[in-house]
Design a protein around this motif. Sequence first.
Motif, mmCIF file in Angstrom:
data_model
loop_
_atom_site.group_PDB
_atom_site.id
_atom_site.type_symbol
_atom_site.label_atom_id
_atom_site.label_comp_id
_atom_site.label_asym_id
_atom_site.label_seq_id
_atom_site.Cartn_x
_atom_site.Cartn_y
_atom_site.Cartn_z
ATOM 1 N N GLU A 154 0.381 -1.011 0.084
ATOM 2 C CA GLU A 154 0.221 0.174 -0.182
ATOM 3 C C GLU A 154 0.986 1.677 -0.201
ATOM 4 O O GLU A 154 1.950 1.166 0.757
ATOM 5 C CB GLU A 154 -1.368 -0.061 1.285
ATOM 6 N N GLU A 155 0.783 2.191 -0.815
ATOM 7 C CA GLU A 155 1.089 3.643 -1.321
ATOM 8 C C GLU A 155 1.858 3.387 -1.592
ATOM 9 O O GLU A 155 3.132 4.477 -2.442
ATOM 10 C CB GLU A 155 1.485 4.167 0.842
ATOM 11 N N ALA A 156 2.440 2.715 -2.807
ATOM 12 C CA ALA A 156 2.824 1.996 -2.955
ATOM 13 C C ALA A 156 3.245 3.550 -5.039
ATOM 14 O O ALA A 156 2.129 3.116 -5.214
ATOM 15 C CB ALA A 156 3.663 0.899 -3.498
ATOM 16 N N PHE A 157 4.458 3.430 -5.266
ATOM 17 C CA PHE A 157 3.797 3.879 -7.316
ATOM 18 C C PHE A 157 3.842 2.518 -8.013
ATOM 19 O O PHE A 157 4.626 1.789 -7.854
ATOM 20 C CB PHE A 157 5.247 4.675 -7.517
ATOM 21 N N GLY A 197 -0.091 6.998 -7.931
ATOM 22 C CA GLY A 197 1.069 7.842 -6.688
ATOM 23 C C GLY A 197 1.648 6.717 -5.883
ATOM 24 O O GLY A 197 2.171 6.686 -5.306
ATOM 25 N N SER A 198 0.230 6.334 -5.257
ATOM 26 C CA SER A 198 0.447 5.759 -4.316
ATOM 27 C C SER A 198 -1.151 4.820 -4.474
ATOM 28 O O SER A 198 -2.725 5.196 -3.992
ATOM 29 C CB SER A 198 -0.260 7.179 -3.128
ATOM 30 N N GLN A 203 -3.515 1.326 -3.055
ATOM 31 C CA GLN A 203 -4.326 1.150 -2.278
ATOM 32 C C GLN A 203 -4.864 0.221 -2.647
ATOM 33 O O GLN A 203 -5.682 -0.552 -3.075
ATOM 34 C CB GLN A 203 -5.760 2.255 -2.083
#
Lengths: 113, 111
Positions: free
Chosen positions: B15-18, B78-79, B81
């Motif tokens: 989670e929150e990775a590009f 970009g992020s 979920q």
Amino acid sequence: NAGVTQTPKFQVLKTGQSMTLQCAQDMNHNSMYWYRQDPGMGLRLIYYSASEGTTDKGEVPNGYNVSRLNKREFSLRLESAAPSQTSVYFCASVRDSPQETQYFGPGTRLLVL
Amino acid sequence: GDSVTQMEGPVTLSEEAFLTINCTYTATGYPSLFWYVQYPGEGLQLLLKATKADDKGSNKGFEATYRKETTSFHLEKGSVQVSDSAVYFCALEDSNYQLIWGAGTKLIIKP
């Protein structure tokens, strides 16, 4: 406004049996499509109908027939099911081109034993 | 004939990775390009589209830019979920106004 509906959601057939997959749309679209989806192969077009009363073959039509009953309904028939027809079948209703957007039904999962 | 090639999955991210999912195409002319998403147990739905070179399609935080020079239409976010977990399909509209589909890329987002 239900969009695109398909029945049944799941079906098990024995080899040689026949069945009809139903699809209906309430968006007043002219064009409707039938696809099959198999792992690693994306979507393959079986048949399509550009308008009421017309149907055309897609990439993989063998073993299938279709009927565009009216503007709302487009059915797919398997006359003699084969294990190779085990797949997930999607019906799509298409807003007119050139900026084509397809609206999909939830799919019918078919298992042929 | 026209074709679409997508990176093979599954793609697994935290989670929150590009996110980048690559898509390249082969076509005559300059077709419209699409990204569709399929959530578990559902049909496909349009995520975004671009109709000419340098156009950027965007929706729900996802973006893709139509690159004529590299014949690409890579999907980015970009992020990510957990709710973005799905199968993503790249497609182009051919000269007969039909969609040519990529094989799909399964995306798995771990919390």
